[in-house]
Motif scaffolding. Structure first.
Motif, mmCIF file in Angstrom:
data_model
loop_
_atom_site.group_PDB
_atom_site.id
_atom_site.type_symbol
_atom_site.label_atom_id
_atom_site.label_comp_id
_atom_site.label_asym_id
_atom_site.label_seq_id
_atom_site.Cartn_x
_atom_site.Cartn_y
_atom_site.Cartn_z
ATOM 1 N N ALA A 183 -2.166 4.324 7.727
ATOM 2 C CA ALA A 183 -0.859 3.652 7.708
ATOM 3 C C ALA A 183 -0.719 2.740 8.915
ATOM 4 C CB ALA A 183 0.267 4.687 7.689
ATOM 5 N N SER A 184 -1.114 3.244 10.082
ATOM 6 C CA SER A 184 -1.041 2.455 11.309
ATOM 7 C C SER A 184 -1.937 1.230 11.226
ATOM 8 C CB SER A 184 -1.449 3.332 12.500
ATOM 9 O OG SER A 184 -1.429 2.613 13.709
ATOM 10 N N LEU B 253 0.837 -1.191 0.000
ATOM 11 C CA LEU B 253 0.000 0.000 0.000
ATOM 12 C C LEU B 253 0.876 1.247 0.000
ATOM 13 C CD1 LEU B 253 -2.844 1.371 0.362
ATOM 14 C CD2 LEU B 253 -2.421 1.238 2.833
ATOM 15 N N VAL B 254 0.622 2.153 -0.924
ATOM 16 C CA VAL B 254 1.257 3.470 -0.912
ATOM 17 C C VAL B 254 0.223 4.482 -0.458
ATOM 18 C CG1 VAL B 254 2.179 5.324 -2.346
ATOM 19 C CG2 VAL B 254 3.020 3.007 -2.640
ATOM 20 N N ILE B 255 0.584 5.319 0.497
ATOM 21 C CA ILE B 255 -0.302 6.370 0.981
ATOM 22 C C ILE B 255 0.318 7.711 0.629
ATOM 23 C CG2 ILE B 255 -1.356 7.441 3.013
ATOM 24 C CD1 ILE B 255 -1.363 4.709 4.349
ATOM 25 N N ILE B 256 -0.430 8.538 -0.093
ATOM 26 C CA ILE B 256 0.030 9.884 -0.429
ATOM 27 C C ILE B 256 -0.535 10.836 0.613
ATOM 28 C CG2 ILE B 256 0.009 11.715 -2.154
ATOM 29 C CD1 ILE B 256 -0.320 9.578 -4.297
ATOM 30 N N SER C 154 -0.105 -5.184 5.943
ATOM 31 C CA SER C 154 0.293 -4.586 4.667
ATOM 32 C C SER C 154 1.704 -4.009 4.761
ATOM 33 C CB SER C 154 -0.665 -3.454 4.273
ATOM 34 O OG SER C 154 -1.949 -3.928 4.005
ATOM 35 N N GLN C 155 2.381 -4.005 3.640
ATOM 36 C CA GLN C 155 3.659 -3.309 3.532
ATOM 37 C C GLN C 155 3.348 -1.880 3.110
ATOM 38 O OE1 GLN C 155 6.599 -5.274 1.062
ATOM 39 N NE2 GLN C 155 7.684 -3.343 0.697
ATOM 40 N N VAL C 156 3.546 -0.924 4.007
ATOM 41 C CA VAL C 156 3.068 0.440 3.806
ATOM 42 C C VAL C 156 4.224 1.408 3.568
ATOM 43 C CG1 VAL C 156 1.745 2.347 4.796
ATOM 44 C CG2 VAL C 156 1.069 -0.017 5.285
ATOM 45 N N THR C 157 4.072 2.233 2.531
ATOM 46 C CA THR C 157 4.999 3.333 2.275
ATOM 47 C C THR C 157 4.194 4.623 2.204
ATOM 48 O OG1 THR C 157 6.492 1.912 1.008
ATOM 49 C CG2 THR C 157 6.734 4.286 0.720
ATOM 50 N N VAL C 158 4.655 5.645 2.932
ATOM 51 C CA VAL C 158 3.963 6.931 2.974
ATOM 52 C C VAL C 158 4.813 7.985 2.269
ATOM 53 C CG1 VAL C 158 2.927 8.703 4.452
ATOM 54 C CG2 VAL C 158 2.907 6.304 5.180
ATOM 55 N N ASP D 104 8.264 4.792 16.027
ATOM 56 C CA ASP D 104 7.365 3.671 16.297
ATOM 57 C C ASP D 104 6.730 3.137 15.018
ATOM 58 O OD1 ASP D 104 7.938 3.756 18.995
ATOM 59 O OD2 ASP D 104 6.228 5.028 19.501
ATOM 60 N N PHE D 105 6.435 4.029 14.081
ATOM 61 C CA PHE D 105 5.924 3.585 12.777
ATOM 62 C C PHE D 105 6.979 2.759 12.044
ATOM 63 C CE2 PHE D 105 2.335 6.527 12.997
ATOM 64 C CZ PHE D 105 1.383 5.896 12.208
ATOM 65 N N GLU D 106 8.186 3.274 12.001
ATOM 66 C CA GLU D 106 9.255 2.584 11.278
ATOM 67 C C GLU D 106 9.606 1.258 11.932
ATOM 68 O OE1 GLU D 106 11.541 6.443 9.315
ATOM 69 O OE2 GLU D 106 12.123 5.761 11.314
ATOM 70 N N ASP D 107 9.431 1.206 13.247
ATOM 71 C CA ASP D 107 9.699 -0.035 13.965
ATOM 72 C C ASP D 107 8.712 -1.137 13.562
ATOM 73 O OD1 ASP D 107 11.386 -1.287 15.926
ATOM 74 O OD2 ASP D 107 9.667 -1.321 17.286
ATOM 75 N N ARG D 108 7.537 -0.729 13.056
ATOM 76 C CA ARG D 108 6.536 -1.693 12.585
ATOM 77 C C ARG D 108 6.622 -1.910 11.075
ATOM 78 N NH1 ARG D 108 0.971 0.242 14.051
ATOM 79 N NH2 ARG D 108 1.906 2.257 14.438
ATOM 80 N N GLY D 109 7.645 -1.344 10.455
ATOM 81 C CA GLY D 109 7.875 -1.601 9.037
ATOM 82 C C GLY D 109 7.341 -0.565 8.087
ATOM 83 N N VAL D 110 6.710 0.503 8.586
ATOM 84 C CA VAL D 110 6.201 1.561 7.708
ATOM 85 C C VAL D 110 7.369 2.412 7.215
ATOM 86 C CG1 VAL D 110 4.712 3.591 7.532
ATOM 87 C CG2 VAL D 110 3.989 1.619 8.897
ATOM 88 N N LYS D 111 7.415 2.663 5.916
ATOM 89 C CA LYS D 111 8.484 3.473 5.327
ATOM 90 C C LYS D 111 7.949 4.859 4.975
ATOM 91 C CE LYS D 111 10.830 -0.547 3.319
ATOM 92 N NZ LYS D 111 11.292 -1.196 2.062
#
Length: 439
Positions: free
Chosen positions: A175-176, A162-165, A183-187, A209-216
């Motif tokens: 994203a959270s 998922l890409v979030i703009i 999901s693999q999330v990129t913001v 904390d977001f990055e620790d859960r894999g959000v980029k």
């Protein structure tokens, strides 16, 4: 042309509450709603409640498809309840259709059955809310992968990528949530700084904390174009791309005025396209009011409810209640853990040259946070040095969305921090953290 005493355009929080109140006073009300899927308004159907339901289900480990089905059952039940709240009132008429002004107090409604009806309203209340902002990005409208915040909650299957703009509050909530589901999330976000409205230490903790859960995060980017499932963007003068199953556009919401025909009236708009109102929510046309998101400002359902109180006070009260009374409004962002705020942040106090005493408490020091198995976060409070009055509080941590209301009440009633510091709280609770935060 039929004349109606009260016409309300939009079945949102403020409008439906006003309709119920007027009906109980024996007044005639015409409630116009363009979709039978929106009885009760944005909050219960496509925003606050369904999104928070999905967020909670994610935290509880419920599968995405099951969570969506449960969410749909909930919104269907609430929609029916809201419908009957008004439909069962003898003096209320519900009309499904899209309303357009043809004069200051005259509207034309194109109903969902294709009829065109015209009405004259002695009083008219505009409660049409806000709609997602869709940026003019080449290829966005043509892409089948693009979602807005409403469509994101209607997916039959969870997007693997998922890409979030947009890294604003709405984007971060999604994203959270999707990261929690797996999901693999990129913001992607235009701003160089993450959460620029928040204090740097709070923003840094949230991003970690977001990055620790894999959000980029890709910050300081310019979206160039979208080619179906691929987003092309520019960063540091270099074009890059990222592909995803779904692309969620979360770039804010704007007042829903485009199809209201306001050009046929004397109702004026602000520079940002919101309906211009005075402190009593009156528009620039007599006996026409605007309620909720359509008038601009804070886009919260509890603000719309308070708008109702202001109008109620004019119609059946002293008329003294106004927007001028609305200070220190709390808000919560339902990320995991949640972020809640009221009053001044440290960044704002410094910018305004306001003296303050700073209090900090790591959430890990709160016993209930250990019980909840979520010690992440930081609580901050700013106090007036001489009086101990609370200037502002930022709570990033578990259950902060409940705690912030106690702080907001204390600020409104001018209860000094020392009272909260010495209060006896039940144990173990997150509220007992005030014993230590305000030491």
């Amino acid at each position: 042309m039929e004349t109606i005493k009260n016409i309300i355009i939009g079945f949102g929080k403020g409008g439906k509450t006003l309709a119920k109140f007027l009906a109980q006073k024996g007044e005639e009300v015409l409630m116009i709603e363009k979709s039978d899927k929106m009885y009760g308004g944005t909050c219960i159907n496509i925003a606050c409640l369904p999104s928070k339901r999905l967020i909670i289900e994610a935290a509880n480990g419920v599968e995405f498809t099951d969570a969506v089905n449960g969410k749909n059952e909930m919104t269907t039940m609430l929609r029916g309840k809201n419908y009957h709240m008004l439909a069962d009132e003898k003096t209320v008429t519900l009309l499904d259709g899209e309303a357009k002004f043809i004069a200051d107090h005259e509207i034309e409604v194109k109903t969902t059955t294709g009829e065109v009806k015209q009405y004259c309203g002695e009083r008219i209340f505009i409660n049409t809310g806000a709609v997602p902002v869709m940026l003019p990005i080449p290829g966005l409208a043509e892409s089948k992968a693009v979602l807005d915040s409403t469509a994101a909650m209607e997916q039959a299957t969870m997007p693997k990528k998922l890409v979030i703009i947009g890294a604003g509050y709405i984007g971060l909530e999604f994203a959270s949530m999707f990261a929690q589901y797996g999901s693999q999330v990129t913001v992607l976000d235009l701003h160089e700084q993450f959460l620029p409205r928040e204090d740097d230490d709070i923003a840094t903790a949230i991003k970690h904390d977001f990055e620790d859960r894999g959000v980029k995060f890709e910050l300081g980017v310019k979206i160039k174009r979208i080619d179906q499932e691929t987003v092309y963007y520019e960063k540091n003068d270099t074009e890059q791309s990222i592909a995803a199953d779904r692309i969620l556009v979360a770039t804010g919401r704007e007042p829903n005025t485009a199809k209201l025909g306001l050009e046929n009236t004397g109702i004026e708009l602000t520079d940002r396209g919101a309906i211009k109102v005075d402190d009593h929510l009156k528009t620039t046309v007599d006996n026409v009011w605007a309620i909720g998101d359509v008038k601009g400002g804070l886009q919260f359902t509890y603000i719309s409810l308070d708008d109702f109180r202001i109008i109620k006070d004019q119609l059946y009260g002293t008329g003294k209640r106004s927007l001028a009374d609305r200070n220190n409004v709390p808000y919560s962002v339902f990320i995991i853990p949640p972020l809640s705020r009221v009053g001044l942040s440290e960044k704002e106090a410094q910018a305004k040259g306001i003296e303050y005493e700073l209090k900090k408490l790591p959430v890990a020091a709160i016993p209930k946070a250990q019980v909840l198995k979520d010690p992440r976060g930081l609580f901050k409070a700013l106090l007036e040095p001489k009086t101990g009055q609370i200037l502002g509080v930022v709570l990033y941590g578990a259950e902060s969305f409940e705690l912030i209301n106690m702080i907001s009440l204390a600020m409104k009633m001018r209860i000094p921090a020392a009272i909260l510091r010495d209060q006896i709280y039940t144990h173990p609770t997150m509220s007992e953290s005030f014993n230590d935060l305000f030491k």
